[in-house]
Design a protein around this motif. Structure first.
Motif: not given
Ligand code: MG
Ligand code: TXA
Length: 333
Positions: A147, A58, A145, A153, A60
């Motif tokens: 994405n 991700k 999510s 999302s 992230r």
């Molecule tokens: Mg999210």
């Protein structure tokens, strides 16, 4: 001869897919799964290697904690240090459903999941495929999510594939998500001071009624009506702007060098000229929420220069939508 009904065949196919998904998850692989809100990127919440892969794929930041999805409210005890009465009351009222509860965590909940915090976020999603997967898996699944960080999302299996291609081995297809926006997050880690961390489609007044007390707003939500205060999140790749209805109608009378898209719920006062792609949204908040992310994805696909989104009402029923729109229209670095 006993001919299986097409429903029976579909159920058998889904149960075979769920067995395959469970095998993959047990081996530390990632499986995207549908929920009623958005698709989640599932991984075994007790496997640090799998969790690290979630963050990697991700892109992230590892300080952003993940929600642990569980099959039923009885399983909260396995993750939360204690389950306060308020948490039980909310879980009974809204689970399975689009509500996430933040509670003090058990000592053995992985730091990879919680970003090193002493709390854990828990949710029982209301989707038959998600619930079947969680029951068959038997443990908790992280489910951010599905994405890339800051992207929209996904609300369909196709949108998950668009985000990750073949990088994830399996996407369980459970159709289009009915709610379309991420769950409401309520932080109960301080029993005396419940906080709304993320608005969702459950009105906060419904939560307050069950709690018998007011929710305070997380500081990031207090700024929601001031555009530009948020880092970009939930965003299309095309530059996206939130504008008032009057300005939207003014745009219609102008010719644009490159095509633009307008996402609006009010009727247009002038016909859109050929440089404008009009994406008409429902005027009802629930129906609007269910279509929002897919509409912004579609606008992105049209290769327009800019997307303009009509500002939605600043009322309780539109709160979560306005929150996401402000974030989608945040500053780009
Ligand atoms: Mg999210
Ligand atoms: O509807 C949803 O909640 C979806 C579906 C797939 O279940 N999931 C989702 O996950 O939206 P994600 O990772 O995109 O968003 C989770 C949010 C993040 O903003 C994260 O910071 C917050 O939950 N969160 C998770 N654990 C937390 C914790 N211990 N304390 C505070 N915030 C937490």
């Amino acid at each position: 001869m006993n001919v299986p009904s097409s429903r029976g065949v579909k159920e058998a196919q889904m149960s075979a897919e769920i067995s395959k998904a469970v095998q993959l998850l047990k081996s530390g692989a990632l499986v995207a799964f549908p929920t009623e809100t958005v698709y989640g990127l599932g991984a075994d919440a007790q496997n640090p290697r799998a969790i690290r892969e979630v963050f990697r794929i991700k892109q992230r930041p590892s300080s952003h904690p993940l929600i642990v999805h569980i099959a039923n409210l009885e399983l909260m005890e396995g993750w939360a240090l204690e389950v306060p009465e308020q948490a039980l009351a909310l879980a009974r009222a809204f689970w399975p459903g689009p509500l996430t509860l933040i509670l003090k965590k058990q000592a053995d909940v992985l730091d990879e999941v919680t970003g090193g915090q002493d709390t854990v976020a828990l949710r029982v999603p209301n989707h038959p495929v998600a619930l079947a997967l969680l029951s068959a898996f038997g443990g908790g699944l992280v489910g951010p999510s599905a994405n890339q960080f800051t992207h929209l999302s996904p609300t369909t299996a196709a949108a998950v594939r668009e985000e990750f291609g073949e990088e994830i081995p399996m996407v369980l297809d459970g159709g289009t998500c009915t709610i379309g926006l991420e769950s409401t997050i309520v932080d109960l880690s301080d029993a005396l001071h419940p906080v709304l961390r993320r608005p969702g489609m459950i009105p906060s007044t419904d939560i307050e009624r069950v709690l018998g007390t007011k929710l305070s707003l997380a500081s990031s939500l207090k700024q929601v009506i001031v555009p530009g205060m948020h880092a970009l999140h939930y965003a299309p790749t095309t530059p996206t702007y939130l504008i008032n209805t009057i300005d939207l109608n003014r745009l219609l009378t102008e010719t644009h060098e490159a095509p633009i898209a307008i996402v609006h719920y009010s009727p247009l006062l002038h016909p859109a000229n050929s440089t404008i792609i009009s994406l008409q949204m429902p005027a009802n908040a629930k129906a609007y929420a269910a279509l929002l992310y897919q509409t912004l994805r579609d606008a992105d696909h049209q290769k327009v220069q800019k997307i303009f989104v009509e500002r939605v009402p600043d009322t309780l029923e539109w709160q979560a939508i306005l929150d996401r729109l402000v974030k989608a229209c945040g500053p780009r670095s």
